[in-house]
Design an enzyme around this catalytic site. Sequence first.
Site: not given
Length: 498
Positions: A168, A191, A245, A266, A300, A401
């Site tokens: 994102n 990565k 996630s 996170e 997020c 979510e």
Amino acid sequence: MSSIVKTDMQKWMDKTEVSSYQNFINGKWVSSSSGETYALYHSANYEQTIGEFPKSTKEDVDQAVKAAHTAFKAWTATPGPERGAILNEFANLLEKNKEEMAFRLSAEQGKPLNESLGEVGRAVKEARYGAGEAFRIEGETLPGERGNVWNSTIRQSTGVIAAIAPWNFPVVTPVRKIIPALAFGCTVVYKPASVTPWTSILLMELLSEAGVPAGVVNLIIGSGSEAGNPLIEHPLVKGISFTGSSELGKKINGSAGQRLVKTQLELGGKNPAVVLDYKNPQEVAAQIVSAAFACSGQRCTSISRVVVTKDKKEELTKALVEETKKLVVGPAWQEDANVGPLINKSHLESVQGYVKSAKEEGARLLYGGEILKEGEFASGAYMVPAIFDQVSPEMKVAKEEIFGPVLIVLEVEDAKEALEVANGVQYGLAAAIFTDQLQEAFQFAEQAEAGMVHVNHGTASAAHLPFGGIKQSGAGAFSIGHTNIEFYTNVKSVYFQY
Ligand code: NAP
Ligand code: MG
């Protein structure tokens, strides 16, 4: 922003050669040992190929980690101010190249060009703050138990860091990890998500141009299972900074725990905006809508739940719908677009699954939700941002979510119930409250189960404050702010007798 920049994005895309990109290991561009590549397409034009990218394997990861391990000794011994100067130069180069970076970002990720320029600008700011961390690796001096003893603590670099990011924010997320890591004297293997690797190629070029020595930062492109997994399991990796996630974060923590490797996680969120009172409903609605639908809700820290008292519910909901109607869905280069496509069709399907489930569970769709397929919309994963009311906290759409442009409205009796509902989910990332009552605001700031609280303010964070979550939203030291020192360094206690 002028329309020329937006037209230029497409012109620039058309004249950009479709190249085959490689991994960046030990200061060199190298192909994957698999010899295999995958094609990446423009997120709002599936016919336009961006490039070919390596399908990296365990062997590539091993080479990259070994390079980072070898480079660590000299890099950690380089004086902090020298490292900081190199990282400052990187920030300047990123600023100089912000248009090209934003073009690449919009092309691979889909967000409108002004959002991309905003993300790159934010990455520059974070890089500057992060570069300064190289000057702030402080320890303490404490009194000794005896007269001729000095006690002190010093900070030493953690070692090789595995950095893994989602799709994102493919520019600011790696900058947020790589720059503090390097500032604190660590080396990195990064990565990116396999759907957004293009910007990371330019990041490596700029880091290298700024003077980051070979092996200090390395890039491995490939899937989570083939490249991500061997990276987090590599025995020479001493810290894992992962954004993604909650499900995967827990798996990573489990595996890191086996080796007692540090993690900075996170993870997901289900962020509430509690609305108790206001002078102008439209102003509050505008803040909420912007925090809910920026990046097409794929943030997020997106506000995804509005918790409003009964007396204000109708007025606020009306304002929310009015503000949402003002949004224009379209491709990145369209002058007035402020909501781009979702990352891809499979993610659109997942978000649509929530729209369907909300309806099935009895929520009322107030606005939007439909897929856009006609004309230009056919070559991207577009939907109209959706707002539901008549949602109860037990519904799936109120608990999970969604990571897309879906906002729900929950009605409560009073401030006490609002807090209960706000805290009644498994996540604890960001939370907002809108009120002019000081007591309510302070109480919420104290009692909201969240890593970040915003009072009369959308859920946008600053480039120097600790950023992170509690509950299922994160673990380990918060990022962005000086809290990073806890992750990127270890403490050593030193006793001096004289
Ligand atoms: P994801 O599926 O968890 O993937 C994140 C990264 O992990 C990707 O690079 C992915 O690679 C990689 N990965 C997948 N399997 C792996 C494995 N077995 N070992 C190591 N790495 C592996 O997350 P996403 O779908 O990209 O992003 C959405 C999620 O990120 C949401 O839950 C969102 O809330 C969260 N997020 C959190 C924050 C925050 O700061 N709290 C910020 C942004 C996003 P591939 O995708 O290439 O397979
Ligand atoms: Mg995923």
